[in-house]
Design an enzyme around this catalytic site. Sequence first.
Site, mmCIF file in Angstrom:
data_model
loop_
_atom_site.group_PDB
_atom_site.id
_atom_site.type_symbol
_atom_site.label_atom_id
_atom_site.label_comp_id
_atom_site.label_asym_id
_atom_site.label_seq_id
_atom_site.Cartn_x
_atom_site.Cartn_y
_atom_site.Cartn_z
ATOM 1 N N LEU A 1 -1.957 -4.923 0.692
ATOM 2 C CA LEU A 1 -3.312 -4.402 0.464
ATOM 3 C C LEU A 1 -3.429 -2.979 0.995
ATOM 4 O O LEU A 1 -3.281 -2.743 2.197
ATOM 5 C CB LEU A 1 -4.344 -5.296 1.149
ATOM 6 C CG LEU A 1 -4.280 -6.780 0.800
ATOM 7 C CD1 LEU A 1 -5.452 -7.519 1.433
ATOM 8 C CD2 LEU A 1 -4.262 -6.986 -0.708
ATOM 9 N N ARG B 1 -12.228 5.949 9.185
ATOM 10 C CA ARG B 1 -12.171 6.325 10.603
ATOM 11 C C ARG B 1 -11.008 7.253 10.932
ATOM 12 O O ARG B 1 -10.947 7.816 12.026
ATOM 13 C CB ARG B 1 -12.117 5.054 11.478
ATOM 14 C CG ARG B 1 -13.464 4.356 11.577
ATOM 15 C CD ARG B 1 -13.328 2.959 12.149
ATOM 16 N NE ARG B 1 -12.776 2.025 11.167
ATOM 17 C CZ ARG B 1 -12.478 0.755 11.435
ATOM 18 N NH1 ARG B 1 -12.642 0.274 12.653
ATOM 19 N NH2 ARG B 1 -12.006 -0.036 10.482
ATOM 20 N N GLN C 1 -7.398 -1.708 -7.626
ATOM 21 C CA GLN C 1 -8.688 -2.286 -7.269
ATOM 22 C C GLN C 1 -9.665 -1.104 -7.278
ATOM 23 O O GLN C 1 -9.719 -0.341 -6.309
ATOM 24 C CB GLN C 1 -8.619 -2.936 -5.875
ATOM 25 C CG GLN C 1 -9.909 -3.647 -5.509
ATOM 26 C CD GLN C 1 -10.000 -3.981 -4.021
ATOM 27 O OE1 GLN C 1 -9.375 -3.336 -3.186
ATOM 28 N NE2 GLN C 1 -10.794 -4.978 -3.692
ATOM 29 N N GLY D 1 -11.131 -10.849 12.675
ATOM 30 C CA GLY D 1 -11.525 -12.198 12.294
ATOM 31 C C GLY D 1 -10.993 -13.170 13.335
ATOM 32 O O GLY D 1 -9.856 -13.030 13.791
ATOM 33 N N ARG E 1 19.065 27.276 10.046
ATOM 34 C CA ARG E 1 18.259 26.974 8.858
ATOM 35 C C ARG E 1 19.123 26.291 7.791
ATOM 36 O O ARG E 1 20.343 26.191 7.938
ATOM 37 C CB ARG E 1 17.591 28.251 8.361
ATOM 38 C CG ARG E 1 16.509 28.725 9.360
ATOM 39 C CD ARG E 1 16.060 30.136 9.082
ATOM 40 N NE ARG E 1 15.637 30.299 7.704
ATOM 41 C CZ ARG E 1 15.555 31.473 7.080
ATOM 42 N NH1 ARG E 1 15.894 32.588 7.714
ATOM 43 N NH2 ARG E 1 15.150 31.538 5.833
ATOM 44 N N LYS F 1 21.439 31.020 8.316
ATOM 45 C CA LYS F 1 20.901 30.416 7.094
ATOM 46 C C LYS F 1 21.951 30.499 6.007
ATOM 47 O O LYS F 1 22.533 31.571 5.829
ATOM 48 C CB LYS F 1 19.635 31.154 6.654
ATOM 49 C CG LYS F 1 18.931 30.503 5.495
ATOM 50 C CD LYS F 1 18.339 31.515 4.534
ATOM 51 C CE LYS F 1 19.420 32.130 3.656
ATOM 52 N NZ LYS F 1 18.913 33.088 2.673
ATOM 53 N N TYR G 1 21.628 37.673 13.368
ATOM 54 C CA TYR G 1 21.180 36.941 12.185
ATOM 55 C C TYR G 1 22.330 36.860 11.193
ATOM 56 O O TYR G 1 22.871 37.887 10.777
ATOM 57 C CB TYR G 1 19.963 37.619 11.525
ATOM 58 C CG TYR G 1 19.627 36.983 10.196
ATOM 59 C CD1 TYR G 1 19.228 35.648 10.138
ATOM 60 C CD2 TYR G 1 19.749 37.689 8.994
ATOM 61 C CE1 TYR G 1 18.956 35.034 8.927
ATOM 62 C CE2 TYR G 1 19.469 37.077 7.774
ATOM 63 C CZ TYR G 1 19.081 35.752 7.746
ATOM 64 O OH TYR G 1 18.817 35.141 6.556
ATOM 65 N N TYR H 1 19.329 40.835 2.142
ATOM 66 C CA TYR H 1 18.202 40.929 1.199
ATOM 67 C C TYR H 1 17.891 42.385 0.899
ATOM 68 O O TYR H 1 17.625 43.170 1.815
ATOM 69 C CB TYR H 1 16.997 40.238 1.853
ATOM 70 C CG TYR H 1 15.776 40.096 0.981
ATOM 71 C CD1 TYR H 1 15.878 39.645 -0.331
ATOM 72 C CD2 TYR H 1 14.517 40.401 1.484
ATOM 73 C CE1 TYR H 1 14.747 39.492 -1.122
ATOM 74 C CE2 TYR H 1 13.384 40.240 0.698
ATOM 75 C CZ TYR H 1 13.503 39.794 -0.601
ATOM 76 O OH TYR H 1 12.382 39.653 -1.369
ATOM 77 N N SER I 1 29.754 45.127 18.489
ATOM 78 C CA SER I 1 28.346 44.829 18.703
ATOM 79 C C SER I 1 27.477 45.715 17.825
ATOM 80 O O SER I 1 27.874 46.803 17.436
ATOM 81 C CB SER I 1 27.979 45.087 20.174
ATOM 82 O OG SER I 1 28.631 44.129 20.978
HETATM 83 C C1 UD1 Z 1 -9.360 -7.873 8.001
HETATM 84 C C2 UD1 Z 1 -9.629 -9.380 8.034
HETATM 85 C C3 UD1 Z 1 -9.773 -9.819 9.487
HETATM 86 C C4 UD1 Z 1 -8.540 -9.454 10.252
HETATM 87 C C5 UD1 Z 1 -8.214 -7.954 10.129
HETATM 88 C C6 UD1 Z 1 -6.865 -7.671 10.706
HETATM 89 C C7 UD1 Z 1 -10.832 -9.995 6.009
HETATM 90 C C8 UD1 Z 1 -12.117 -10.301 5.406
HETATM 91 N N1 UD1 Z 1 -10.820 -9.665 7.282
HETATM 92 O O1 UD1 Z 1 -10.512 -7.228 8.532
HETATM 93 O O2 UD1 Z 1 -9.975 -11.220 9.548
HETATM 94 O O3 UD1 Z 1 -8.686 -9.790 11.639
HETATM 95 O O4 UD1 Z 1 -8.186 -7.573 8.745
HETATM 96 O O5 UD1 Z 1 -6.614 -6.282 10.760
HETATM 97 O O6 UD1 Z 1 -9.818 -10.090 5.337
HETATM 98 N N2 UD1 Z 1 -8.468 -3.681 1.539
HETATM 99 C C9 UD1 Z 1 -8.346 -3.547 0.188
HETATM 100 N N3 UD1 Z 1 -9.433 -3.716 -0.590
HETATM 101 C C10 UD1 Z 1 -10.642 -4.056 -0.076
HETATM 102 C C11 UD1 Z 1 -10.766 -4.207 1.304
HETATM 103 C C12 UD1 Z 1 -9.663 -4.025 2.098
HETATM 104 O O7 UD1 Z 1 -7.267 -3.238 -0.317
HETATM 105 O O8 UD1 Z 1 -11.573 -4.207 -0.867
HETATM 106 C C13 UD1 Z 1 -7.290 -3.495 2.363
HETATM 107 C C14 UD1 Z 1 -7.406 -2.310 3.332
HETATM 108 O O9 UD1 Z 1 -6.886 -1.138 2.753
HETATM 109 C C15 UD1 Z 1 -6.579 -2.786 4.519
HETATM 110 C C16 UD1 Z 1 -6.716 -4.296 4.471
HETATM 111 O O10 UD1 Z 1 -7.136 -4.617 3.172
HETATM 112 O O11 UD1 Z 1 -5.212 -2.447 4.370
HETATM 113 C C17 UD1 Z 1 -7.691 -4.829 5.498
HETATM 114 O O12 UD1 Z 1 -8.966 -4.284 5.246
HETATM 115 P P1 UD1 Z 1 -9.923 -3.851 6.411
HETATM 116 O O13 UD1 Z 1 -11.143 -3.290 5.814
HETATM 117 O O14 UD1 Z 1 -9.203 -3.054 7.413
HETATM 118 O O15 UD1 Z 1 -10.298 -5.311 6.998
HETATM 119 P P2 UD1 Z 1 -10.791 -5.638 8.440
HETATM 120 O O16 UD1 Z 1 -12.245 -5.455 8.508
HETATM 121 O O17 UD1 Z 1 -9.963 -4.924 9.432
HETATM 122 MG MG MG Z 2 -8.618 -3.234 9.376
#
Ligand code: UD1
Ligand code: MG
Length: 482
Positions: free
Chosen positions: A12, A19, A79, A147, A341, A359, A374, A395, A413
């Site tokens: 994902l 942030r 997505q 989570g 280089r 270089k 050089y 050059y 030298s």
């Molecule tokens: C998520 C988990 C949480 C876990 C934490 C660990 C869920 C709902 N929550 O929370 O339980 O403890 O990761 O780090 O799964 N991403 C997508 N598409 C989206 C949303 C997210 O690709 O629509 C990807 C983000 O780029 C990231 C990952 O999913 O790589 C996690 O998403 P993030 O928003 O960081 O989830 P957390 O709130 O950290």
């Molecule tokens: Mg996260």
Amino acid sequence: MSANRPAAVVVLAAGEGTRMKSATPKVLHEICGRSLVGHVLAAARELEPENLVVVVGHAREKVTAHLNEIDATVRTAVQAEQNGTGHAVRMGLEELGGSIDGTVVVVCGDTPLLSGETLRQLAATHSADGNAVTVLTAEVPDATGYGRIVRDGVSGAVTEIVEHKDASAAQREIREINSGVFAFDGQLLADALGKVRTDNVQGEEYLTDVLGILREAGHRVGASVAGDHREIAGINNRVQLAEARRILNDRLLTQAMLAGVTVVDPATTWVDVTVTFEQDAVVQPGTQLLGATHVGEGAEVGPNVRLKDTHVGAGARVINAVADSAFVGPQASVGPYAYLRPGSHLGVKSKVGTYVETKNASIGEGTKVPHLSYVGDATIGEYSNIGAASVFVNYDGQDKHHTTVGSHCKTGSDNMFVAPVTVGDGAYTAAGSVITKDVPPGALAVARGQQRNIEGWVARKRPGSAAAKAAEAASGERSEEG
Ligand code: UD1
Ligand code: MG
């Protein structure tokens, strides 16, 4: 191992990573010479999955271009809107035809410290226990934002995952957290994702809800607890990025030290994952080794060295130097204060000394360029010595030209070699020469104005000056001596 080979790994990487406060998408930030998503892919590859899909969304052109660059076989799923981790996995499965038989492992693109070994353990637990889903968990000192893993008070079995924002005060006390890494039965995952709702604080499709859905449907749900909670840390800001870099760097240096490399000061030594060492290499403090850099047997690099894609041969020494795409031959010596280089090739026992820049230059076996010079676009043969403060004038303001200096030459030298020019084997050149014409083998080239002394000039033109008095005193001493 191949028994636990998953049908697919879904990574994902669609989130924005707000942030990070960066124009660069979060998963493209680097630690130890590899992007965050690159680290995750490397760990995923260790599972030898039949399919590897990365879900991209935010800045997907940049992310996809990067993925194609590092791994041409990786597939991407788009997505378009980030509607949650469950939705993201759904998009990933669509790329695989909607569902797939066998195990599907889901990982996040922002957990660069996750090891292939931990993923293998998760896959092994998953198949050994015959689970519908196995979540990778960890006990963390501060669970804020994660989570929480809710377990049955009596049996200890995992019952559900509750997001921090949706958790009760009592659930927030739980320190076992969801790493975001799962192994699923592919078919059950696809079915359950269709049932995930969005009635939560964030209004998103949570992947975590799949666990509760499968459990309520009577399927086996399990957890694999990671040995080291730092492995599963997700990177959300640049403080965490630096922490992860520190941890990974320490891991790499520990491996090197256990393999016989002396690292004098691990705190100020930084290496990329692609750096290689041979036994008895020594790394002095303040050293950065990047890319495909290799440090040979018994070679010593540092203090204060930055080498990128550079080969350091056995027994060579590199001190206070910067090098990019250079080759340092066995027992050669570089620095202090040298800059190699791209295309610099130093032969066996050669020397590039203090305040010397090279270089696209080949410096033969035993040849020395010791001071203040050089050397650009040049070939120097074996056992020659280049005098201090020499410049290979390559050059003309428009084009680069080549200089060849033969073997066993001694150049004076403060020479300028105005390329294209050739100095033959065994030739000498006088100090202060501007060499514009080829020098035949064995010749001495002198290319400078003749010296003329105008006697008594100071006494006549600067009478009474300190210089005149000193000269007068000196001439008195001279006549007394005479
Ligand atoms: C998520 C988990 C949480 C876990 C934490 C660990 C869920 C709902 N929550 O929370 O339980 O403890 O990761 O780090 O799964 N991403 C997508 N598409 C989206 C949303 C997210 O690709 O629509 C990807 C983000 O780029 C990231 C990952 O999913 O790589 C996690 O998403 P993030 O928003 O960081 O989830 P957390 O709130 O950290
Ligand atoms: Mg996260």
